[in-house]
Design a protein around this motif. Structure first.
Motif, mmCIF file in Angstrom:
data_model
loop_
_atom_site.group_PDB
_atom_site.id
_atom_site.type_symbol
_atom_site.label_atom_id
_atom_site.label_comp_id
_atom_site.label_asym_id
_atom_site.label_seq_id
_atom_site.Cartn_x
_atom_site.Cartn_y
_atom_site.Cartn_z
ATOM 1 N N PRO A 1 0.781 -1.230 0.000
ATOM 2 C CA PRO A 1 0.000 0.000 0.000
ATOM 3 C C PRO A 1 0.822 1.294 0.000
ATOM 4 O O PRO A 1 0.414 2.272 -0.633
ATOM 5 C CB PRO A 1 -0.855 -0.110 1.265
ATOM 6 N N LEU A 2 1.961 1.308 0.665
ATOM 7 C CA LEU A 2 2.775 2.527 0.682
ATOM 8 C C LEU A 2 3.349 2.823 -0.701
ATOM 9 O O LEU A 2 3.433 3.978 -1.111
ATOM 10 C CB LEU A 2 3.892 2.416 1.721
ATOM 11 N N VAL A 3 3.733 1.787 -1.429
ATOM 12 C CA VAL A 3 4.249 1.957 -2.789
ATOM 13 C C VAL A 3 3.110 2.345 -3.720
ATOM 14 O O VAL A 3 3.232 3.287 -4.514
ATOM 15 C CB VAL A 3 4.945 0.669 -3.285
ATOM 16 N N PRO B 1 8.338 3.657 -4.285
ATOM 17 C CA PRO B 1 8.710 3.676 -5.694
ATOM 18 C C PRO B 1 10.009 4.445 -5.911
ATOM 19 O O PRO B 1 10.297 5.404 -5.213
ATOM 20 C CB PRO B 1 7.531 4.382 -6.350
ATOM 21 N N LEU B 2 10.773 4.001 -6.887
ATOM 22 C CA LEU B 2 12.060 4.601 -7.215
ATOM 23 C C LEU B 2 12.061 5.036 -8.682
ATOM 24 O O LEU B 2 11.275 4.544 -9.479
ATOM 25 C CB LEU B 2 13.186 3.599 -6.960
ATOM 26 N N GLY B 3 12.985 5.912 -9.023
ATOM 27 C CA GLY B 3 13.118 6.370 -10.404
ATOM 28 C C GLY B 3 12.210 7.558 -10.693
ATOM 29 O O GLY B 3 11.330 7.902 -9.911
ATOM 30 N N HIS B 4 12.457 8.177 -11.821
ATOM 31 C CA HIS B 4 11.655 9.318 -12.246
ATOM 32 C C HIS B 4 10.445 8.826 -13.027
ATOM 33 O O HIS B 4 10.596 8.006 -13.934
ATOM 34 C CB HIS B 4 12.477 10.260 -13.127
ATOM 35 N N PRO B 5 9.268 9.334 -12.700
ATOM 36 C CA PRO B 5 8.080 8.933 -13.458
ATOM 37 C C PRO B 5 8.203 9.341 -14.923
ATOM 38 O O PRO B 5 8.886 10.311 -15.257
ATOM 39 C CB PRO B 5 6.946 9.704 -12.790
ATOM 40 N N SER B 6 7.549 8.593 -15.789
ATOM 41 C CA SER B 6 7.512 8.941 -17.214
ATOM 42 C C SER B 6 6.700 10.214 -17.388
ATOM 43 O O SER B 6 5.672 10.400 -16.738
ATOM 44 C CB SER B 6 6.865 7.818 -18.029
ATOM 45 N N PRO C 1 3.435 6.039 -13.286
ATOM 46 C CA PRO C 1 3.924 5.250 -14.420
ATOM 47 C C PRO C 1 5.413 5.506 -14.682
ATOM 48 O O PRO C 1 5.881 6.641 -14.620
ATOM 49 C CB PRO C 1 3.066 5.748 -15.593
ATOM 50 N N GLY C 2 6.143 4.433 -14.948
ATOM 51 C CA GLY C 2 7.563 4.522 -15.253
ATOM 52 C C GLY C 2 8.474 4.286 -14.061
ATOM 53 O O GLY C 2 9.693 4.250 -14.219
ATOM 54 N N GLN C 3 7.920 4.105 -12.879
ATOM 55 C CA GLN C 3 8.754 3.880 -11.706
ATOM 56 C C GLN C 3 8.951 2.389 -11.453
ATOM 57 O O GLN C 3 8.308 1.550 -12.076
ATOM 58 C CB GLN C 3 8.141 4.570 -10.490
ATOM 59 N N PHE C 4 9.850 2.074 -10.524
ATOM 60 C CA PHE C 4 10.175 0.686 -10.230
ATOM 61 C C PHE C 4 10.333 0.479 -8.731
ATOM 62 O O PHE C 4 10.352 1.437 -7.956
ATOM 63 C CB PHE C 4 11.445 0.253 -10.978
ATOM 64 N N PRO D 1 15.831 -4.937 -9.233
ATOM 65 C CA PRO D 1 14.819 -3.944 -9.601
ATOM 66 C C PRO D 1 13.766 -4.566 -10.513
ATOM 67 O O PRO D 1 14.073 -5.375 -11.388
ATOM 68 C CB PRO D 1 15.639 -2.897 -10.359
ATOM 69 N N LEU D 2 12.513 -4.200 -10.288
ATOM 70 C CA LEU D 2 11.409 -4.645 -11.134
ATOM 71 C C LEU D 2 10.499 -3.458 -11.414
ATOM 72 O O LEU D 2 10.151 -2.693 -10.506
ATOM 73 C CB LEU D 2 10.600 -5.748 -10.453
#
Length: 104
Positions: A22-24, A89-94, A30-33, A46-47
């Motif tokens: 739930p926290l994620v 979530p990690l990474g920059h969203p699309s 969209p676009g995060q992992f 990473p997934l």
């Protein structure tokens, strides 16, 4: 820990996991992992978050069993089992813009 809600075999060595995170799910775009660790002895992998449901607190992961950790996840984990760590979530969203009608 994150509980596996559903596991589906999509193709040979390709599985879909719906995971209670739930926290994620609340913060992802969209676009995060995420980075998962199946148990205390596994490596971190990473997934990509393939889908999410903020209301239920679920994220969907598509996993191809090619390495030690992904094979371990796909071969031994089933519905109701817990994944030790789900970080994200990690990474920059699309970046999503308005381009009219788009078919993917």
């Amino acid at each position: 820990m994150a509980k596996i809600i559903t596991k589906a075999n999509l193709a040979p060595a390709v599985y879909e996991f719906v995971v209670d995170a739930p926290l994620v799910a609340h913060k992802c775009h969209p676009g995060q992992f995420v980075i998962i660790r199946t148990d205390e002895y596994s490596e971190r992998i990473p997934l990509t978050i393939a889908d999410f449901d903020r209301e239920k607190g679920y994220i969907t992961l598509i996993v191809q069993a090619v390495g030690n950790t992904t094979k371990h996840l796909c071969d031994t984990f089933n519905e109701g089992d817990d994944i030790l760590d789900v970080v994200g979530p990690l990474g920059h969203p699309s970046k999503m813009g308005k381009f009219g009608t788009v078919v993917v």
